[in-house]
Motif scaffolding. Structure first.
Motif, short mmCIF file in Angstrom:
data_model
loop_
_atom_site.label_atom_id
_atom_site.label_comp_id
_atom_site.label_asym_id
_atom_site.label_seq_id
_atom_site.Cartn_x
_atom_site.Cartn_y
_atom_site.Cartn_z
N LYS A 33 0.83 -1.20 0.00
CA LYS A 33 0.00 0.00 0.00
C LYS A 33 0.87 1.26 0.00
CE LYS A 33 -3.92 -2.14 2.27
NZ LYS A 33 -4.77 -2.20 3.46
N THR A 34 2.02 1.20 0.66
CA THR A 34 2.94 2.33 0.69
C THR A 34 3.50 2.58 -0.71
OG1 THR A 34 3.54 1.76 2.96
CG2 THR A 34 5.03 3.24 1.78
N VAL A 35 3.81 1.53 -1.44
CA VAL A 35 4.34 1.67 -2.80
C VAL A 35 3.29 2.30 -3.71
CG1 VAL A 35 5.21 0.40 -4.80
CG2 VAL A 35 5.91 -0.27 -2.50
N ILE A 36 2.04 1.85 -3.61
CA ILE A 36 0.96 2.41 -4.43
C ILE A 36 0.73 3.88 -4.07
CG2 ILE A 36 -1.50 2.25 -4.99
CD1 ILE A 36 0.15 -0.03 -6.15
N MET A 41 1.15 9.69 -5.31
CA MET A 41 1.61 11.03 -4.92
C MET A 41 2.60 11.60 -5.94
SD MET A 41 1.96 11.24 -0.82
CE MET A 41 2.26 9.57 -0.27
N ILE A 42 3.48 10.78 -6.45
CA ILE A 42 4.43 11.25 -7.47
C ILE A 42 3.67 11.64 -8.73
CG2 ILE A 42 6.29 10.52 -9.00
CD1 ILE A 42 7.41 8.91 -6.63
N GLY A 43 2.67 10.85 -9.11
CA GLY A 43 1.85 11.18 -10.27
C GLY A 43 1.12 12.50 -10.11
N VAL A 44 0.55 12.74 -8.94
CA VAL A 44 -0.14 14.00 -8.67
C VAL A 44 0.85 15.15 -8.69
CG1 VAL A 44 -1.39 15.30 -6.87
CG2 VAL A 44 -2.03 12.94 -7.39
N LEU A 45 2.01 14.96 -8.13
CA LEU A 45 3.05 16.01 -8.14
C LEU A 45 3.45 16.37 -9.57
CD1 LEU A 45 5.06 17.79 -6.57
CD2 LEU A 45 6.65 15.87 -6.65
#
Length: 53
Positions: A33-36, A41-45
């Motif tokens: 779940k942490t990886v997902i 978050m990186i995608g949103v950034l």
């Protein structure tokens, strides 16, 4: 084909199965779940940085 002859089948991948089943006591354990969540978050950034520039 002789009954005693090995056709390769699963025996050829047996080493990989043993390798991936082995657990290393020094390995870093990360919750899936942490990886997902990190990926999201990186995608949103990236989307925010694209929108701003």
């Amino acid at each position: 084909m002789d009954k005693g002859q090995n056709t390769g089948g699963l025996m050829s991948s047996a080493g990989l199965v043993r390798y991936f089943d082995a657990e290393d006591s020094n390995a870093i354990l990360i919750n899936p779940k942490t990886v997902i969540a990190t990926g999201v978050m990186i995608g949103v950034l990236v989307q925010l940085l694209t929108f701003v520039s």
